[in-house]
Design an enzyme around this catalytic site. Structure first.
Site, short mmCIF file in Angstrom:
data_model
loop_
_atom_site.label_atom_id
_atom_site.label_comp_id
_atom_site.label_asym_id
_atom_site.label_seq_id
_atom_site.Cartn_x
_atom_site.Cartn_y
_atom_site.Cartn_z
N VAL A 60 0.86 -1.18 0.00
CA VAL A 60 0.00 0.00 0.00
C VAL A 60 0.90 1.23 0.00
O VAL A 60 1.91 1.26 0.72
CB VAL A 60 -0.92 0.01 1.24
CG1 VAL A 60 -1.79 1.27 1.27
CG2 VAL A 60 -1.78 -1.25 1.28
N CYS A 61 0.55 2.22 -0.83
CA CYS A 61 1.25 3.51 -0.77
C CYS A 61 2.75 3.29 -1.06
O CYS A 61 3.09 2.49 -1.93
CB CYS A 61 0.97 4.11 0.61
SG CYS A 61 1.37 5.84 0.84
N THR A 62 3.62 3.95 -0.34
CA THR A 62 5.05 3.82 -0.60
C THR A 62 5.62 2.48 -0.12
O THR A 62 6.84 2.28 -0.19
CB THR A 62 5.84 4.98 0.03
OG1 THR A 62 5.48 5.10 1.41
CG2 THR A 62 5.52 6.29 -0.68
N GLY A 63 4.76 1.58 0.33
CA GLY A 63 5.22 0.22 0.60
C GLY A 63 5.85 -0.40 -0.65
O GLY A 63 6.76 -1.22 -0.56
N SER A 76 -1.99 2.51 -4.97
CA SER A 76 -1.65 3.92 -4.90
C SER A 76 -1.66 4.36 -3.42
O SER A 76 -1.64 3.51 -2.52
CB SER A 76 -2.64 4.72 -5.76
OG SER A 76 -2.17 6.03 -5.96
#
Lengths: 223, 223
Positions: A121-124, A174
């Site tokens: 998730v996200c910048t993961g 995103s």
């Protein structure tokens, strides 16, 4: 249910590191909380130690606030169960401090070959990119942080406009809230659309079911 | 900013009890996490003891799963700061066990007169209703649990079709995910629409900005 989803997974792990983004983890996990009342699911929460892990990142830009939350791990990376089938990796501002994610990168790199699915998730996805397993693969990430994400590993085929991207067994979403749409899409893939819709109705959540529907790419100028 | 929102609040408290619904709390809190990078905000997490509080409710219907998360309180009800301006009260299946929320009801009843705002998510409004402060007021709640909610206090004007309801300084939302729309609406009221929109764009969240837009009332047959 696709053949790759048979039998349905039961062992799910999530990773915490200092300065993780709360909703990156709690969005998907609360969907799975609801699912776990009708499907057998077991959760392991992994971190470098068993101490509670805070969302506070200790980097600049907190306006003088004292605001954050801490979640309690169930396992360290060193004693993680060896039979996790699914791993969920959050992002967060804390990931910009190398020392916060050093153990994470090593753990995920070593563990990935055993997984049936890896979800970020996200910048993961930027953290996952550091392991090399995304090299040559398609992935997306937080749109406001996209320039930084690209710098972490240019060998990844970063997709600017996507609510989420699936490449093989790696599902990347995103930014922040997009993780909720990701987990519903993944549940639809594994347990079917009816199950995903039912859980979303229980949570009173309006899903975005189109991975190409992403106005935030334009909003944050990454097209 | 309405006069009642001046000066902007800085001291926010949230309440945990065993079996709380994770997203009821983490949805609104992660929005405030983002806001706290540009506005001064301080968070107190209150519970009956300082032990981590689990989402596990120990009631029937978990399908044999071992799935849940624990959040660490910062204060007990007994040593809570006496200057909180905003209190956020989650719901959750655990609220059906009286012993889980006994200290919660007493604390909120005593503290409410000092608050500038009280926000509830999901069946948090049913807990608030037990204090009597909602008597004669309009409020909403989780739609799937609406029949149970009504039974908790018939003196409340329960509104079946509403994403959220504002009555005086009490803001109540519908189930689970609706708490996210509630907190954005409250931020728009206090800091303005531009701030709320910016935070939602950072979180890549598509808001429901119409409190009357609620298809879940019909979905769960409470119209």
């Amino acid at each position: 249910m696709p053949a790759s989803a048979t039998p349905a997974p039961t062992k799910i792990g999530v990773i915490l590191f200092p300065g993780f983004q709360l909703l990156d983890i709690c969005g998907p996990l609360d969907v799975l909380n609801i699912l776990s009342s009708t499907k057998i699911l077991h959760l392991s929460i992994l971190a470098s130690t068993l101490n509670p892990v805070s969302t506070k990142h200790g980097l600049s830009g907190n306006a003088g606030s004292n605001f954050g939350e801490s979640i309690v791990p169930t396992h360290t990376f060193a004693n993680a169960p060896d039979d996790l089938e699914v791993l969920i990796l959050p992002g967060g501002f804390g990931a910009r401090k190398e020392e916060n994610i050093e153990g994470v990168v090593e753990f995920v790199e070593a563990y990935y070959p055993k997984l049936r699915w890896c979800l970020t998730v996200c910048t993961g996805s930027a953290i996952l990119a550091k392991t090399g397993v995304l090299d040559g693969r398609r992935a997306t990430s937080n749109k406001r942080a996209f320039a930084w994400v690209r710098e972490q590993n240019p060998a990844v085929q970063w997709v600017p406009k996507a609510r989420w991207v699936v490449d093989g067994n790696i599902w990347t979403s995103s930014g922040i809230s997009a993780g909720i749409d990701l987990i519903y899409a993944w549940i639809a893939e594994v347990w079917g659309e009816e199950t995903a819709s039912f859980v979303a109705d229980c949570s009173e959540y309006e899903r975005n079911t189109d991975p190409g529907n992403d106005r935030f790419a334009e909003r944050w100028g990454v097209l």
